[in-house]
Design a protein around this motif. Structure first.
Motif, short mmCIF file in Angstrom:
data_model
loop_
_atom_site.label_atom_id
_atom_site.label_comp_id
_atom_site.label_asym_id
_atom_site.label_seq_id
_atom_site.Cartn_x
_atom_site.Cartn_y
_atom_site.Cartn_z
N ASN A 296 -11.07 -1.46 -5.91
CA ASN A 296 -10.22 -2.35 -5.12
C ASN A 296 -10.61 -2.36 -3.65
OD1 ASN A 296 -8.80 -2.88 -7.43
ND2 ASN A 296 -7.01 -1.67 -6.90
N ARG A 297 -10.83 -1.16 -3.09
CA ARG A 297 -11.14 -1.06 -1.66
C ARG A 297 -12.53 -1.61 -1.35
NH1 ARG A 297 -6.74 -0.61 -2.55
NH2 ARG A 297 -5.22 0.90 -1.78
N PHE A 298 -13.47 -1.41 -2.27
CA PHE A 298 -14.83 -1.93 -2.06
C PHE A 298 -14.82 -3.45 -1.98
CE2 PHE A 298 -18.70 -3.72 -4.04
CZ PHE A 298 -19.62 -3.34 -3.07
N LEU A 299 -14.10 -4.09 -2.89
CA LEU A 299 -14.05 -5.56 -2.88
C LEU A 299 -13.30 -6.07 -1.66
CD1 LEU A 299 -14.88 -8.08 -4.43
CD2 LEU A 299 -12.71 -7.99 -5.63
N ALA A 300 -12.20 -5.40 -1.29
CA ALA A 300 -11.43 -5.81 -0.11
C ALA A 300 -12.26 -5.68 1.16
CB ALA A 300 -10.15 -4.97 0.00
N PHE A 301 -13.03 -4.59 1.27
CA PHE A 301 -13.92 -4.41 2.42
C PHE A 301 -15.00 -5.49 2.45
CE2 PHE A 301 -18.11 -2.58 3.62
CZ PHE A 301 -17.94 -2.62 4.99
N SER A 302 -15.58 -5.80 1.31
CA SER A 302 -16.64 -6.81 1.24
C SER A 302 -16.12 -8.18 1.68
CB SER A 302 -17.20 -6.89 -0.19
OG SER A 302 -17.70 -5.64 -0.61
N ILE A 303 -14.95 -8.56 1.19
CA ILE A 303 -14.39 -9.88 1.53
C ILE A 303 -14.04 -9.94 3.01
CG2 ILE A 303 -12.42 -11.41 1.17
CD1 ILE A 303 -12.41 -10.49 -1.76
N SER A 304 -13.35 -8.92 3.52
CA SER A 304 -12.96 -8.92 4.94
C SER A 304 -14.19 -8.82 5.85
CB SER A 304 -12.00 -7.77 5.23
OG SER A 304 -12.58 -6.53 4.88
N GLY A 305 -15.23 -8.08 5.41
CA GLY A 305 -16.46 -7.98 6.19
C GLY A 305 -17.16 -9.31 6.32
N VAL A 306 -17.23 -10.06 5.23
CA VAL A 306 -17.85 -11.39 5.26
C VAL A 306 -17.08 -12.33 6.18
CG1 VAL A 306 -18.34 -13.45 3.87
CG2 VAL A 306 -18.91 -11.19 2.99
N ILE A 307 -15.75 -12.26 6.12
CA ILE A 307 -14.92 -13.11 6.99
C ILE A 307 -15.15 -12.76 8.46
CG2 ILE A 307 -12.53 -13.65 7.66
CD1 ILE A 307 -11.76 -13.28 4.73
N VAL B 184 -9.96 -0.27 7.56
CA VAL B 184 -9.19 0.62 6.69
C VAL B 184 -9.85 0.70 5.31
CG1 VAL B 184 -7.01 0.91 5.45
CG2 VAL B 184 -6.99 0.35 7.87
N ASN B 185 -10.26 -0.45 4.79
CA ASN B 185 -10.91 -0.46 3.48
C ASN B 185 -12.30 0.16 3.52
OD1 ASN B 185 -9.15 -1.87 1.40
ND2 ASN B 185 -9.06 -3.36 3.06
N LEU B 186 -12.98 0.07 4.67
CA LEU B 186 -14.28 0.73 4.81
C LEU B 186 -14.15 2.24 4.62
CD1 LEU B 186 -17.27 0.99 5.64
CD2 LEU B 186 -16.50 0.96 8.04
N PHE B 187 -13.21 2.85 5.35
CA PHE B 187 -13.03 4.30 5.22
C PHE B 187 -12.47 4.68 3.85
CE2 PHE B 187 -13.29 4.14 9.89
CZ PHE B 187 -14.21 5.15 10.09
N SER B 188 -11.62 3.83 3.29
CA SER B 188 -11.10 4.11 1.94
C SER B 188 -12.23 4.10 0.92
CB SER B 188 -10.05 3.06 1.57
OG SER B 188 -8.96 3.09 2.45
#
Length: 445
Positions: free
Chosen positions: A169-180, A317-321
Motif C-alpha cells: 500500500n505504501r509503495f503504491l501511494a509513494f509512487s503516485i504522490s511522487g509522480v504528482i 510519509v509513504n516514502l519512510f513507511s
C-alpha cells in the motif's frame, strides 16, 4: 581540509553502519529463539510485532545516533561539502525560506474563484470517489485477512502477513504522490525529512494493528472503534499540540463511545473462539487508536509549522513507511514468502492490487476534499462512509445485528452529526463576527 572531511565521514559512516549490523544480528538471534517461536497462536501478533519493530530499529536507531552526533560536533561547519553532507542536510536541517516566501508574495497571481456549478461538480466527484475507494478498500481488506485462497491445484491457505500489505500500500501511494510532485509545481519544501519518521512509524503500526485485529475481531467492530476514537485523539491533541477543546466536543465524544459499547455488546465477536482471542483483538484496537491519534496530531503540527502541501506530506510519509516496512520484511525473509503467496494465488494478487489502489487514491480524495471544501465537509462524507461500511460488511460477511446494535450504531453517528452541527454553528458565528468587525471599520472612515 579534505583529510578532516574524510575523518568525519568515516566517523558518521561508523555511527550508521555499526548499529545497523548489531541490530540486524540481534533481530536474527531473537527471531530464532524458542521464546518468540513457541508462542500461542492467540498471541502471534506480539511475536510478529516484536520482529517488525526490531526491523524498523535498524533504520531509526542509526538515524537518531547520527542526529545526536551532528548536533554535538557541529558536523556541517567542519564538512561543508560532499554527497554525504548534502544527504544529511536534507535529512536533519531546516531550510530558511524567508526569501522564497517574500518572492512568492511579490509574484502572487490572483486565483480565479470556481463557479457554483464547478464546485458542486467537484463535491459530487470527491464524494463518489471517497465512497468507492474506501468502501471497496474495506470490503477487500476484510476478505484478504479473513477468507481462504485456493490455488489451481486445489490447495487452500490464509494470508497472514499484515506488514506485507502495508508495504505494498505504501509503495503504491509513494509512487503516485511522487509522480504528482514531479509534474505539479509546489512551494519550496523546508521541513527536515527526519520529522516524517515519527508519523511514518506510527502510521505503519496503526495500519498493521488494523490488519492484525481482523484476525480476532469482525470488521464492524473496527469501524466503530475508528468512529469512537475521538476521545484518545483529543487527549493526544492536548499532549502533542496543546489543543483546547469546547464542552460540546467532550459531550459528543463520550456519547459516541457509549453508542459503540451498545453496538459491540449486541453484535458480539463472531470471530472469537476464546476470551483470549477477544482480549488480543481489543488490545490491537487500543494500540491502533493510540498510534492513529498520534499520527494525525503530529501531521497537523507539521502542516501548521512548515506549511507543507498535502501531496508533499503523502509523498514523504509513504516514502519512510516504504523504507521501514521493506527493511523489516527483508530481514525476516517474509518478503519472499509473501511474494511466493502472491504468485501462487492469482486471486490474492488481484485483491492486493485493488487494496493498494483504493488506499492510494483514497488518500488523494481526502487531501483534495479538505483542500477544496475544508475538514467539515470531509467529516460528513467520512461519517456516511462509515455507516455504509458497517452495513455492507454485515450483509456480505453475515455479521449478526439486532435492535440493540442498531440503537448503538444510530447513537454513534447521531453524536458525530451533532458534533458537525455545533462545528457549523461555531463557524457561522465566526464569519458573522468577522463581517461585523469589517462593517465597524468601514464606518470609522
Amino acid at each position: 581540509m579534505p583529510k578532516r572531511r574524510i575523518e568525519n565521514n568515516l566517523i558518521i559512516s561508523g555511527i550508521i553502519l555499526t548499529p545497523i549490523l548489531a541490530l540486524y544480528l540481534l533481530n536474527k538471534f531473537l527471531t530464532s529463539t524458542r521464546i518468540l517461536n513457541q508462542t500461542s497462536a492467540d498471541f502471534d501478533w506480539i511475536k510478529n510485532g516484536i520482529k517488525n519493530i526490531l526491523g524498523y530499529s535498524t533504520i531509526v536507531v542509526p538515524t537518531y545516533l547520527s542526529y545526536i552526533y551532528i548536533q554535538k560536533t557541529d558536523y556541517f561547519a567542519r564538512c561543508p561539502r560532499g554527497l554525504m553532507v548534502t544527504t544529511l542536510r536534507t535529512l536533519f536541517v531546516e531550510e530558511n525560506t524567508s526569501e522564497s516566501l517574500l518572492s512568492q508574495q511579490e509574484e502572487a497571481i490572483p486565483i480565479r474563484k470556481k463557479t457554483y456549478w464547478r464546485r458542486a461538480f467537484l463535491l459530487v466527484f470527491y464524494f463518489i470517489g471517497l465512497q468507492v475507494s474506501y468502501l471497496t478498500w474495506g470490503i477487500v481488506q476484510e476478505k484478504v485477512m479473513t477468507q481462504v485462497y485456493e490455488s489451481k491445484e486445489g490447495k487452500v491457505e490464509y494470508f497472514g502477513d499484515s506488514q506485507f500489505l502495508v508495504f505494498v500500500n505504501r509503495f503504491l501511494a509513494f509512487s503516485i504522490s511522487g509522480v504528482i510532485l514531479l509534474y505539479k509545481k509546489e512551494e519550496r519544501h523546508n521541513c527536515p525529512l527526519y520529522k516524517y519518521i515519527f508519523c511514518s512509524f506510527s502510521n505503519i503500526m496503526s495500519s498493521w494493528c488494523q490488519y492484525e485485529a481482523l484476525k480476532y475481531l469482525s470488521f464492524p467492530h473496527q469501524v466503530l472503534a475508528k468512529a469512537a476514537k475521538t476521545v484518545p485523539v483529543m487527549l493526544m491533541g492536548k499532549l502533542v499540540s496543546k489543543t483546547q477543546y469546547k464542552y460540546y466536543e467532550y459531550i459528543t465524544s463520550i456519547t459516541l463511545s457509549i453508542g459503540m459499547i451498545f453496538f459491540m455488546v449486541d453484535i458480539g465477536n463472531d470471530k472469537a473462539k476464546t476470551s483470549i482471542t477477544t482480549i488480543s483483538g481489543a488490545l490491537l484496537l487500543i494500540i491502533y487508536i493510540a498510534f492513529d491519534s498520534f499520527t494525525s496530531n503530529w501531521q497537523s503540527a507539521l502542516f501548521k509549522k512548515y506549511s507543507i502541501s498535502p501531496i508533499q506530506m503523502m509523498c514523504f510519509v509513504n516514502l519512510f513507511s516504504f523504507i521501514l516496512t521493506g527493511t523489516s520484511l527483508v530481514q525476516q525473509t517474509s518478503f519472499y514468502s509473501s511474494l511466493s503467496f502472491l504468485l501462487k494465488y492469482p486471486t490474492f494478487s488481484f485483491d492486493c492490487v485493488i487494496l493498494s489502489i483504493c488506499s492510494a487514491f483514497g488518500q488523494l480524495f481526502i487531501f483534495s476534499t479538505i483542500s477544496e471544501f475544508g475538514p467539515l465537509v470531509f467529516v460528513i462524507i467520512s461519517t456516511i462512509r462509515q455507516c455504509l461500511s458497517v452495513l455492507v460488511s454485515c450483509v456480505l460477511y453475515n455479521h449478526e445485528l439486532h435492535a440493540l446494535g442498531v440503537f448503538g450504531l444510530s447513537f454513534v453517528f447521531w453524536s458525530v452529526f451533532l458534533r458537525i452541527y455545533y462545528s457549523y454553528k461555531k463557524e457561522q458565528k465566526r464569519i458573522k463576527r468577522l463581517r461585523t468587525n469589517k462593517c465597524s471599520e468601514r464606518q470609522k472612515f
